[in-house]
Design a protein around this motif. Structure first.
Motif, mmCIF file in Angstrom:
data_model
loop_
_atom_site.group_PDB
_atom_site.id
_atom_site.type_symbol
_atom_site.label_atom_id
_atom_site.label_comp_id
_atom_site.label_asym_id
_atom_site.label_seq_id
_atom_site.Cartn_x
_atom_site.Cartn_y
_atom_site.Cartn_z
ATOM 1 N N ARG A 169 0.850 -1.186 0.000
ATOM 2 C CA ARG A 169 0.000 0.000 0.000
ATOM 3 C C ARG A 169 0.888 1.238 0.000
ATOM 4 O O ARG A 169 1.502 1.572 1.012
ATOM 5 C CB ARG A 169 -0.912 0.021 1.235
ATOM 6 C CG ARG A 169 -1.954 -1.097 1.248
ATOM 7 C CD ARG A 169 -2.698 -1.107 2.574
ATOM 8 N NE ARG A 169 -3.883 -1.932 2.524
ATOM 9 C CZ ARG A 169 -3.916 -3.245 2.710
ATOM 10 N NH1 ARG A 169 -2.777 -3.887 2.951
ATOM 11 N NH2 ARG A 169 -5.050 -3.916 2.646
ATOM 12 N N TRP B 13 0.178 4.374 0.051
ATOM 13 C CA TRP B 13 -0.217 5.392 1.017
ATOM 14 C C TRP B 13 0.310 5.047 2.416
ATOM 15 O O TRP B 13 0.692 5.942 3.175
ATOM 16 C CB TRP B 13 -1.742 5.548 1.072
ATOM 17 C CG TRP B 13 -2.506 4.332 1.501
ATOM 18 C CD1 TRP B 13 -3.027 3.356 0.703
ATOM 19 C CD2 TRP B 13 -2.836 3.948 2.851
ATOM 20 N NE1 TRP B 13 -3.663 2.385 1.450
ATOM 21 C CE2 TRP B 13 -3.568 2.729 2.771
ATOM 22 C CE3 TRP B 13 -2.597 4.514 4.095
ATOM 23 C CZ2 TRP B 13 -4.058 2.070 3.908
ATOM 24 C CZ3 TRP B 13 -3.077 3.852 5.229
ATOM 25 C CH2 TRP B 13 -3.795 2.651 5.112
ATOM 26 N N GLU C 8 -2.693 7.329 -4.212
ATOM 27 C CA GLU C 8 -3.543 6.672 -3.215
ATOM 28 C C GLU C 8 -3.829 7.579 -2.016
ATOM 29 O O GLU C 8 -4.898 7.491 -1.413
ATOM 30 C CB GLU C 8 -2.880 5.381 -2.729
ATOM 31 C CG GLU C 8 -2.831 4.288 -3.775
ATOM 32 C CD GLU C 8 -1.539 4.332 -4.581
ATOM 33 O OE1 GLU C 8 -0.942 5.441 -4.682
ATOM 34 O OE2 GLU C 8 -1.133 3.289 -5.113
#
Length: 430
Positions: free
Chosen positions: A221, A223, A398
């Motif tokens: 991920r 972010w 993101e």
């Protein structure tokens, strides 16, 4: 005649959330005073500022060393048992610390060892506690719950620091350390009453596999790892500015410790009001709003670089406290929404590791940086790093695009057993 029914907690404030919040406020009160007491205990024993730093480092090193293991253990065992065991270790180590100080025979190496035991306990406690908190509320009211939790924590720390300072002046640091040990005992007792069901997880694999799975959740991920990297530097330079440069600027330009203490108090008040704001405000783009609110966190270092007069510095610190609390609540809500429940503690451990791992290095390098570039340039450098890293995080798609879910509750509360006030059990997201 109708007898009015007893008031009930809100549906989102279940038994586990209520116990966790109460216990966190108890330990927050004790810990804030104990941090001050430990420093004065070293000084009263004949130590100097270098010895104070040594005892503080003795706590930080095992904290960093054991955090990832603590996260893996908390996802493998019932989290509340890990928390209670860690509280027990902290209670015993602080009680021993208090006894040594009260006896008048405390030695530096003994205080360092006991401080290290406290850091070890925190390394196992923090990932378990964050995973437990994230799993204790449903998705719809998660932001409000986290905001109220953080308000209670911040308020307790402000009150604990003020009370601890007064108690040290009146009775000495040993009794404040004893109060902290009692706070750990009380908090551990409250956490023993948490209701937890085992988390469904894949069978097989050892500790290394658990750590690898946690890392895959973070690395997959952008972010998540982007913000963890950002705050590994942000927390480090803020710690250097506040613990090293701030007192020096206050002593030379602002009139001493009192205005610096007021500035730190203004920051604390800002965090409480920021939490109050987040009980009402539910930004749709969680991380976009949260990351934008990191920009004002660069202002305190800039204010010290100028330096601004004490009233203006207090105002800047207040704004910084409000803004960073908006980020904190948004961050917790994003983790609660996006991370599978059985991996929450491992992800929290990587988050904590990023948050604290570079702090000792930054504080150690603060003095050499001042000698090489000057204090003003070093402080402007702290502000510049915060601004540049925040701009870099905003460039991650993101971060800009992640939105708050408004549908069914997510899996954050699958381990919180309902009681009479909890209402229906929330739906799992995985």
């Amino acid at each position: 005649m109708t007898i009015p029914s007893a008031p009930h907690r809100p549906a989102w404030a279940g038994r586990n959330y209520t116990l966790l919040t109460a216990a966190a406020m108890v330990t927050g009160l004790g810990n804030a005073g104990a941090l001050i007491a430990a420093a004065f205990a070293v000084l009263d024993a004949g130590g100097d500022s270098g010895d104070v730093g040594l005892v503080a480092a003795a706590r930080t090193v095992p904290l960093v060393a054991f955090l990832l293991i603590g996260g893996a253990v908390a996802d493998r065992l019932p989290r509340h048992r890990v928390m209670v065991a860690a509280n027990t270790l902290n209670c015993l180590s602080q009680a021993a610390f208090a006894a040594l100080v009260l006896s008048g025979e405390a030695r530096l190496w003994q205080m360092a060892v006991l401080s290290a035991l406290g850091g070890t306990g925190q390394a196992f406690f923090s990932p378990a506690a964050e995973g437990m908190l994230l799993s204790s509320v449903d998705g719809k009211q998660a932001g409000r719950a986290f905001a109220l939790f953080r308000m209670g924590m911040n308020g307790a720390q402000i009150g604990g620091a003020a009370l601890g300072g007064a108690l040290i002046a009146a009775f000495g640091p040993g009794w404040v350390l004893a109060v902290d040990a009692a706070a750990f005992a009380l908090a551990g007792s409250l956490r023993a009453f948490l209701h937890v069901r085992p988390v469904a997880r894949s069978n097989g694999g050892g500790m290394l596999r658990d750590l690898r799975e946690g890392w895959q959740e973070v690395a997959g991920r952008a972010w998540l790892w982007g913000i963890v990297v950002q705050f590994s530097v942000v927390n480090a330079v803020v710690a250097a500015a506040e613990s090293v440069y701030g007192p020096l600027v206050a002593e030379e330009h602002l009139g001493g410790a009192r205005p610096w203490g007021l500035a730190l108090a203004a920051f604390g008040v800002g965090t409480v009001l920021g939490g109050l704001l987040m009980t009402r405000w539910k930004p749709r783009r969680l991380l976009l709003v949260g990351t934008v609110c990191v920009f004002p966190f660069a202002l305190p270092s800039a204010a010290l670089a100028v330096p601004l007069p004490a009233p203006a510095l207090c105002a800047v610190m207040f704004v910084g406290g409000v803004s960073i609390e908006v980020f904190g609540v948004s961050w917790m809500t994003a983790l609660h929404q996006e991370i599978p429940e059985d991996k929450l503690s491992r992800v929290a451990a990587y988050d904590w590791f990023g948050s604290v791992s570079m702090v000792p290095l930054a504080t150690a390098l603060a003095g050499p940086a001042e000698s090489a570039f000057g204090r003003t340039a070093a402080l402007w450098g702290c502000s510049a790093l915060i601004l540049l890293l925040t701009l870099a995080v905003l460039a991650v798609p993101e971060v800009r695009q992640l939105r708050r879910r408004t549908g069914a509750p997510v899996a954050g509360s699958v381990t919180d057993l309902p009681d009479q006030a909890d209402g229906p059990e929330p739906v799992s997201r995985r």
